[in-house]
Design a protein around this motif. Structure first.
Motif, PDB file in Angstrom:
ATOM      1  N   ARG A  45     -10.285  11.925  -3.836  1.00 27.59           N
ATOM      2  CA  ARG A  45      -9.287  11.351  -2.919  1.00 27.59           C
ATOM      3  C   ARG A  45      -9.518  11.887  -1.517  1.00 27.59           C
ATOM      4  NH1 ARG A  45      -7.330   7.110  -2.207  1.00 27.59           N
ATOM      5  NH2 ARG A  45      -6.452   6.958  -4.269  1.00 27.59           N
ATOM      6  N   HIS A  46      -9.805  13.175  -1.375  1.00 24.20           N
ATOM      7  CA  HIS A  46     -10.082  13.775  -0.075  1.00 24.20           C
ATOM      8  C   HIS A  46     -11.332  13.141   0.546  1.00 24.20           C
ATOM      9  CE1 HIS A  46     -10.295  16.756   3.091  1.00 24.20           C
ATOM     10  NE2 HIS A  46     -11.561  16.978   2.755  1.00 24.20           N
ATOM     11  N   LYS A  47     -12.332  12.911  -0.275  1.00 24.99           N
ATOM     12  CA  LYS A  47     -13.596  12.353   0.218  1.00 24.99           C
ATOM     13  C   LYS A  47     -13.438  10.913   0.700  1.00 24.99           C
ATOM     14  CE  LYS A  47     -18.329  11.491  -1.338  1.00 24.99           C
ATOM     15  NZ  LYS A  47     -19.254  11.614  -2.480  1.00 24.99           N
ATOM     16  N   ILE A  48     -12.676  10.102  -0.041  1.00 24.27           N
ATOM     17  CA  ILE A  48     -12.576   8.684   0.313  1.00 24.27           C
ATOM     18  C   ILE A  48     -11.398   8.382   1.228  1.00 24.27           C
ATOM     19  CG2 ILE A  48     -13.739   7.936  -1.774  1.00 24.27           C
ATOM     20  CD1 ILE A  48     -10.979   7.158  -2.895  1.00 24.27           C
ATOM     21  N   GLY A  49     -10.474   9.316   1.353  1.00 23.97           N
ATOM     22  CA  GLY A  49      -9.312   9.102   2.207  1.00 23.97           C
ATOM     23  C   GLY A  49      -8.199   8.391   1.469  1.00 23.97           C
ATOM     24  N   PRO A  50      -7.033   8.306   2.110  1.00 24.68           N
ATOM     25  CA  PRO A  50      -5.861   7.749   1.440  1.00 24.68           C
ATOM     26  C   PRO A  50      -5.973   6.249   1.139  1.00 24.68           C
ATOM     27  CG  PRO A  50      -5.349   8.315   3.709  1.00 24.68           C
ATOM     28  CD  PRO A  50      -6.724   8.808   3.435  1.00 24.68           C
ATOM     29  N   GLU A  51      -6.802   5.549   1.874  1.00 25.49           N
ATOM     30  CA  GLU A  51      -6.924   4.099   1.675  1.00 25.49           C
ATOM     31  C   GLU A  51      -8.110   3.724   0.787  1.00 25.49           C
ATOM     32  OE1 GLU A  51      -4.526   2.105   2.786  1.00 25.49           O
ATOM     33  OE2 GLU A  51      -3.578   3.913   3.603  1.00 25.49           O
ATOM     34  N   GLY A  52      -8.911   4.703   0.371  1.00 26.58           N
ATOM     35  CA  GLY A  52     -10.109   4.423  -0.426  1.00 26.58           C
ATOM     36  C   GLY A  52      -9.784   4.034  -1.860  1.00 26.58           C
ATOM     37  N   ASP A  53     -10.763   3.433  -2.512  1.00 20.03           N
ATOM     38  CA  ASP A  53     -10.618   2.996  -3.902  1.00 20.03           C
ATOM     39  C   ASP A  53     -11.003   4.151  -4.829  1.00 20.03           C
ATOM     40  OD1 ASP A  53     -10.571   1.721  -6.334  1.00 20.03           O
ATOM     41  OD2 ASP A  53     -12.091   0.219  -5.837  1.00 20.03           O
ATOM     42  N   LEU A  54      -9.990   4.824  -5.377  1.00 15.03           N
ATOM     43  CA  LEU A  54     -10.216   5.993  -6.211  1.00 15.03           C
ATOM     44  C   LEU A  54     -10.967   5.640  -7.498  1.00 15.03           C
ATOM     45  CD1 LEU A  54      -9.780   9.020  -6.487  1.00 15.03           C
ATOM     46  CD2 LEU A  54      -7.562   8.534  -7.534  1.00 15.03           C
ATOM     47  N   ARG A  55     -10.625   4.520  -8.090  1.00 16.02           N
ATOM     48  CA  ARG A  55     -11.291   4.084  -9.325  1.00 16.02           C
ATOM     49  C   ARG A  55     -12.787   3.877  -9.085  1.00 16.02           C
ATOM     50  NH1 ARG A  55      -8.340   1.270 -13.223  1.00 16.02           N
ATOM     51  NH2 ARG A  55      -9.610   1.123 -15.093  1.00 16.02           N
ATOM     52  N   SER A  56     -13.129   3.216  -8.010  1.00 14.08           N
ATOM     53  CA  SER A  56     -14.536   2.969  -7.671  1.00 14.08           C
ATOM     54  C   SER A  56     -15.262   4.280  -7.361  1.00 14.08           C
ATOM     55  CB  SER A  56     -14.608   2.026  -6.467  1.00 14.08           C
ATOM     56  OG  SER A  56     -15.939   1.839  -6.091  1.00 14.08           O
ATOM     57  N   ALA A  57     -14.592   5.171  -6.642  1.00 10.81           N
ATOM     58  CA  ALA A  57     -15.196   6.470  -6.317  1.00 10.81           C
ATOM     59  C   ALA A  57     -15.456   7.269  -7.588  1.00 10.81           C
ATOM     60  CB  ALA A  57     -14.278   7.252  -5.375  1.00 10.81           C
TER      61      ALA A  57
END
Length: 101
Positions: A45-57
């Motif tokens: 979550r920290h790496k992708i940010g609050p708007e990033g797709d956690l499932r995809s990451a």
């Protein structure tokens, strides 16, 4: 984790296969796995940010992890087969120089 772990000093004197020791060890393992997963997800979550797709990451991280694991297995297999080959060569060398006593 909702259940309370038994105090460690109550577990120390029990044999390794005692049900209470087994339950204690399993509870500790489960807690460690849950914390590890939470830390992984927080890191992603920290790496992708609050708007990033956690499932995809997570899927991307897991695919990279599997590739690293596969590469490690392949390196281990190469070392193993090289060791076997070396052992066979040493045996053949020993058999050739053996006097046959």
């Amino acid at each position: 984790m909702n259940e309370k772990l038994p105090l460690k000093n109550q577990i120390d004197g029990l044999p390794a296969q005692h049900p209470r020791r087994t339950a204690y060890n399993f509870a500790r393992w489960r807690e460690a796995m849950e914390l590890s997963h939470a830390m992984l997800m927080a890191g992603l979550r920290h790496k992708i940010g609050p708007e990033g797709d956690l499932r995809s990451a997570y899927h991307q991280w897991n695919a990279e992890r599997r590739q690293r694991k596969l590469a490690a297995y392949e390196r281990a297999a190469e070392r193993y087969f090289q060791r076997i080959k070396t052992m066979k060569l040493e045996e053949e060398k020993h058999d050739a120089t053996d006097s046959g006593d």
